[in-house]
Design a protein around this motif. Sequence first.
Motif, mmCIF file in Angstrom:
data_model
loop_
_atom_site.group_PDB
_atom_site.id
_atom_site.type_symbol
_atom_site.label_atom_id
_atom_site.label_comp_id
_atom_site.label_asym_id
_atom_site.label_seq_id
_atom_site.Cartn_x
_atom_site.Cartn_y
_atom_site.Cartn_z
ATOM 1 N N GLU A 137 0.795 -1.229 0.000
ATOM 2 C CA GLU A 137 0.000 0.000 0.000
ATOM 3 C C GLU A 137 0.825 1.277 0.000
ATOM 4 N N ILE B 256 1.062 3.796 -2.000
ATOM 5 C CA ILE B 256 0.325 4.276 -3.183
ATOM 6 C C ILE B 256 1.115 5.326 -3.949
ATOM 7 N N GLU B 257 1.663 6.294 -3.213
ATOM 8 C CA GLU B 257 2.360 7.372 -3.918
ATOM 9 C C GLU B 257 3.570 6.867 -4.686
ATOM 10 N N GLN C 242 -6.867 1.621 -4.922
ATOM 11 C CA GLN C 242 -6.185 2.075 -3.701
ATOM 12 C C GLN C 242 -6.240 3.592 -3.558
ATOM 13 N N ILE C 243 -6.109 4.296 -4.685
ATOM 14 C CA ILE C 243 -6.190 5.766 -4.617
ATOM 15 C C ILE C 243 -7.582 6.171 -4.129
ATOM 16 N N LYS D 211 -9.735 4.496 -2.401
ATOM 17 C CA LYS D 211 -10.012 4.118 -1.008
ATOM 18 C C LYS D 211 -9.185 4.920 -0.004
ATOM 19 N N SER D 212 -8.053 5.421 -0.498
ATOM 20 C CA SER D 212 -7.099 6.045 0.411
ATOM 21 C C SER D 212 -7.655 7.305 1.073
ATOM 22 N N ARG D 213 -7.200 7.552 2.261
ATOM 23 C CA ARG D 213 -7.611 8.773 2.957
ATOM 24 C C ARG D 213 -6.663 9.927 2.622
ATOM 25 N N THR D 214 -5.574 9.606 1.967
ATOM 26 C CA THR D 214 -4.613 10.653 1.617
ATOM 27 C C THR D 214 -5.275 11.603 0.627
#
Lengths: 151, 1223
Positions: free
Chosen positions: B567, B569-570, B598-599, B601-604
Amino acid sequence: MKILLIEDDDIKAADIINFLEKEIDEVSEISRKNSWQSGLLEILDNLIYDFILLDMSMPRYDAEFGVTNEEFEPFAGLELLKEMKRKKISKSVCVITAFDVFGKDESKITAEELNIKLEQEFSGNYKGMVYFSRSLINWKDDLKTIILKEQ
Amino acid sequence: MSNKKRHKPRKKKSTAKYSLFRRELFQNPKQLSNKLYSLKYECSYGMREHFIDKIHNGNAPGYSYIFANLVSDSLHDINKRKNVILFNPNCRFRNEMEWAYLIIKKFEKKIQTFIALKEKYEKSLVLGNITEAQSAISEINESVSFSVWGCEQELLLGEIDGGFVGNKKLLSKTAEKTNNYLMLLLIDFYSYKAEIDSSHSNFNHHLNNFIEKSHDDFLTNYLNFKLKSFYDFEGFAKLEGLHKVICIESLMSIIDLYETYIKICMIIVSSQKSVDNFSVSNILNQTANLASGINDYRINKIQLLSGNIKSLPSKSCGKIEAGLYIALDYYTLGNYEACINEIKDNFHQVCNIFESIELISKCLVHLNKNIEDYFDENYGFLIKNLLQPIYNILICEDKEKSLKIVMNTIKTMGNSLFRDCLSWFCLRHVADYNADKLYFKRMAFLNSRIKNPLSLFCYSERKEQLQYLEKIESIGLCTKTCELFKSYLNNSFDKKLLSEMPKLRKDFYQAKSISDYDLTTGLERLEYLIEGSLSLTKLDHSKDNKLLFFYYERVASCLYELYLRSEKIEKALSLFIDSYLMNNSLVLRMNKNKLKEQIDKSRTNFESNIQVVVFDYLFDSSNHSQTYISLANYLDFNNLSLPSDLISFSGNVPDHVKEINFILHKIYTKEIMKRFVRLNPNDRSKERIYVLEYLIKNKNEKTYIDEINEIIKEDNIKEKIKLVDEKKIFVDTKSILSEFDEVFSEKFIRYKKLKGLDLDFYDLEKHHSKINVISEKISEELNDDRGKKQRYIAFKELFLDYLNEFLYNPKYGLDKFLSSRIRHGILENNLSKSFKDYNLLSFKFKKDDIDYNINEYWDMLIQQFPYYENQIHYLELKLVLSNFSKKIIDKIIEAYNWVRINDEKHPTGMFDYKVLYSDTYLTSIYGLLQKNNNFTSFFNELEKLVWAQTETIVESIRDRIDSELYDYFLNSLNELKTNVTSLKIHDTVSKEIISKIKLCKTMLKTDLQTTIKWFYVRKSEEYQDFYFDELVRTCLEINSKVNNTYESLDINFHVERNIYLTGDSFYYLYDTVNILYTNAIQHSGIKNYNQLNISIHAKSMGYSDFMEYLDTDLSEYSQLWADKIGEDKSPTLCLKISNDLGNDLNPLVIQKKVENAIQMFNKYDESKEYVSKEGGTGLIKINTILKFNIPTPAYLHVYYIKNNRFNAEVFINLKNILATKEN
């Protein structure tokens, strides 16, 4: 209550405005825009409206832009809602449509399905859908109920 | 338990049951069909085995039902069995498979002969030895049987040997040998499939079109199975309908039955699923029994994959195959030269093994050699269709294009060698295809003749994987490669092995292996390798780039997977975008879907990440809405309002200049621009040009300049478009042709290729609708003659495809515009407007109500008369109005449905194009267009024909509104008036209603006239008539805008002002002038434009003046011209553009170039490809325009050099293009 009506069909718009003016006392002001662009600009620039009545399928630009008016968007209303969400604009919106079905082929969606999609995607702003027909009368009651519920 | 044991013949065969059945078979011949049906579907396996044996040996009746024509001496006999056991739709798959198995068992010897000859055929095919391949097929036909499989291969050989023409000749010839519908249908598809120039996607489009129309599940299943390839195999993994496929196949030839049986076994074993309790273990039993009589490598592989690893014989390969195992080890150890030589020396023996092709390609990459260094032109087919695209895929050069070539090869080669290995190869090189990869991997394993150590991954358990490797190793096959994979699985590498391996491979395997045990260390190792690859890429752009991309892609895909797994992601995003911007082929193995998930779903918060903008576009470039959101978020985050602001912003993010340029070039197009609410549509062109000018400054690419050119041209032309807003009947034909360019081009080329070939075939299209249920008419014979020319059939398909898009294309087709511009509320509102305005229409409360009882206006009015005596009359008035409203609304709904395309769903639609589908019509236009071989003009003609029909339709709609609708409304109003008059209602009310009826009548005509105006055809290119001098000035202006240095040109402009021409010639004449003008500048040889003089002269000459001019200056053309125009005395447009020539230019060279171009006029002017090319083709384009696009009876264009000036003269007879001025 200040209402913004975004609707390209003059006759339908006249019916709706006529109804709002006569039947809903709470309505103090109604503005009308004819396209996705003029409607969205009005929302972005004038945060004065309490309620937005939105057509789903309409041209992207006002007729004054001539040939570009060919850009008719079956989901212009949906795009507008998306932009409001992106810009985090919180306003009550009701979709008024004369269609049972939107789009074609892969993008085809029924009014009921679209209603569910809008409820899920824009649960904050979206208040419901009204089926408009000149030969029916119950759209008036439906619209009145939705507007007054937000009072 | 072995099959033999399970199905051991019963000891008591003469039991009462068997005897009774036997007696019934013999005693009642009329009931034979029913008895055999019962035997196949209702009896036990033992009984079936017993009686099939008896029937086959002639000891029981029924041979003609089961075995007739399985061995056919001619094509004519296939699928011609007179007696057939009816199909039981509710039967179990097990029944059909067991039945097929029992039949196959009776033909083991024949099948063995087939297998041996098939191998000979396949080797000859790969080696390009067509004569030998043909003789192998003939041998199969003679010594085994004719078959559908054989037909498929023969058509392929026809295509390879004689090209398209060879293929089609063979198709016609084959059609003489059978009149069976199913056979004809199959060979028609096989012929299409064998076409090397038709793409995989186009063939699928063709097949799916047919399948969509077919209502027969039986036929659909069968065709899918027989004809679909590559990705579409996934459908087979669902295992639906396989019992129907094998049932049809038992009626064809023994070869087809066997090949299909084996393919089904492979599918079940690969998918590891069972159907109707018929599972992998049943397959294992049956194939084990078959193995005793048939030596087919696929049967051995089925055994091996189904768990019989231990059963692998200790000597499992011959000498030739052993060479390939040695080659594999050479490759592992980096001895590429030796590896190639080992394969090359025995290539005629191992060429039918896919691994040999792949290994050669990989070695060539490592050796930095080209294919031609090792394979001469005799291997043309192999190089073009396999070696070169595989090589390009490996080195990531034009990977997507090469993948398409391989897919086309899979399609073309069909049900023969390499199919599954190639499918798996393609799938390994694309990540996003949502398929069960293990299934494809296993199919490839089963279809390969060798036991490749790499196939260990066909087993899901590590224990099985090791067992497989150990078994191969123990019998002495490619021990080094096995050792490497064992080390990889155990993450324990022997130092000696490592020292023998090339560094890049060694490092990669070690890093990959450790990541299974220790993710962090694995990531570090792979990151280190990527860094290393990147620095090497930057250092050396020439020699080793092929190898670097080869490794970079492998390492990067692996690293990307690990980033996703952990995970990060970046990091995954950054790796994806960096790789893409370096070489877009590098990311095809990276799974975009997983990253996107993943992007999302991500909280970032990714709003500040510019790479997300690029990624969202790459993820789905057609999802403009999502791309816009990412882009707008990034701009908002950085306080920028439009993407063009990124130009000045780029200094703030020097590491992301590539991303910014990508956004400006690829993303910020019209579709995205229109979503920026503050950008007015009229400013779009300016905005786009501003961006392109910036891009040109950075990188002076021709594509940017061309785009500017195109924008300015479009804008200028747009100004000339006559805007007739009330015309709502529109189809964007340009966009349709552009969207289906590949499909239409291919189909048009097929149609052209058939020109002059007197080849007949059946028009199967006519029979498809008749034969809806193939299962009931499996042996249907066609009794009509093969009267249709193949070219006509191709034309018909092309026209109907075009017509279908014209009518139904969801983005550009007529139905879309009818819906959005007319049916979209506006029609209903307009037609009901006056009734509503005068309160004559009542309403329903709910949609489901029957009566229109609500009319607030009259309700209110009536309430003013409470004293009114008889309340019942109120109700009568309501009823009268309700009936009237119902009549009007129903009629409006009827009219609404007129504005539809007439088809099964909308029988009242007035846009009726059925006549265009008829053979009578198609034959006539086929004749009309026979000579038209130019793509653009051919489609222009098709468009005109469809518009002509549309003109007729809209005329009748206008008439119907004007007469029928008007009369209906008028009569209804009169009737309303009568009804109201008869009511005993208050005078005031009565008078008001009657007055409103009168007013409504007067307005009615106006409303209908407004509606009528909508029903005029508006073609996509409708230009205003124009003055020729305007056109020339527009051309000069556009060129000056694109290139402001042109402003310094010394131009003599003498163009007559009164040449007024028709709008439809504008675009073509513009192109002609533009080509001549830009040629005059670019080919003058003068760089300083101050010193370049160009003169532009144009005038209209009357008939006698022009003929005199021709007689004097161009006498050789005089007679020809006179012949062409005949009696007509129309004037002629004379255009002359001349320019100075630079001193460095050799006039003879220019003259030669012009002569070459003129010679091409007749050779190439029919070729769409040539006309669409750039560079040195201007004169040919002008010739094409004059010949095909401008409807003139006579034209002439001449080029010469005089007094060191180049002169171009164009003469066009103005008969059909002179416009009439409106006053």
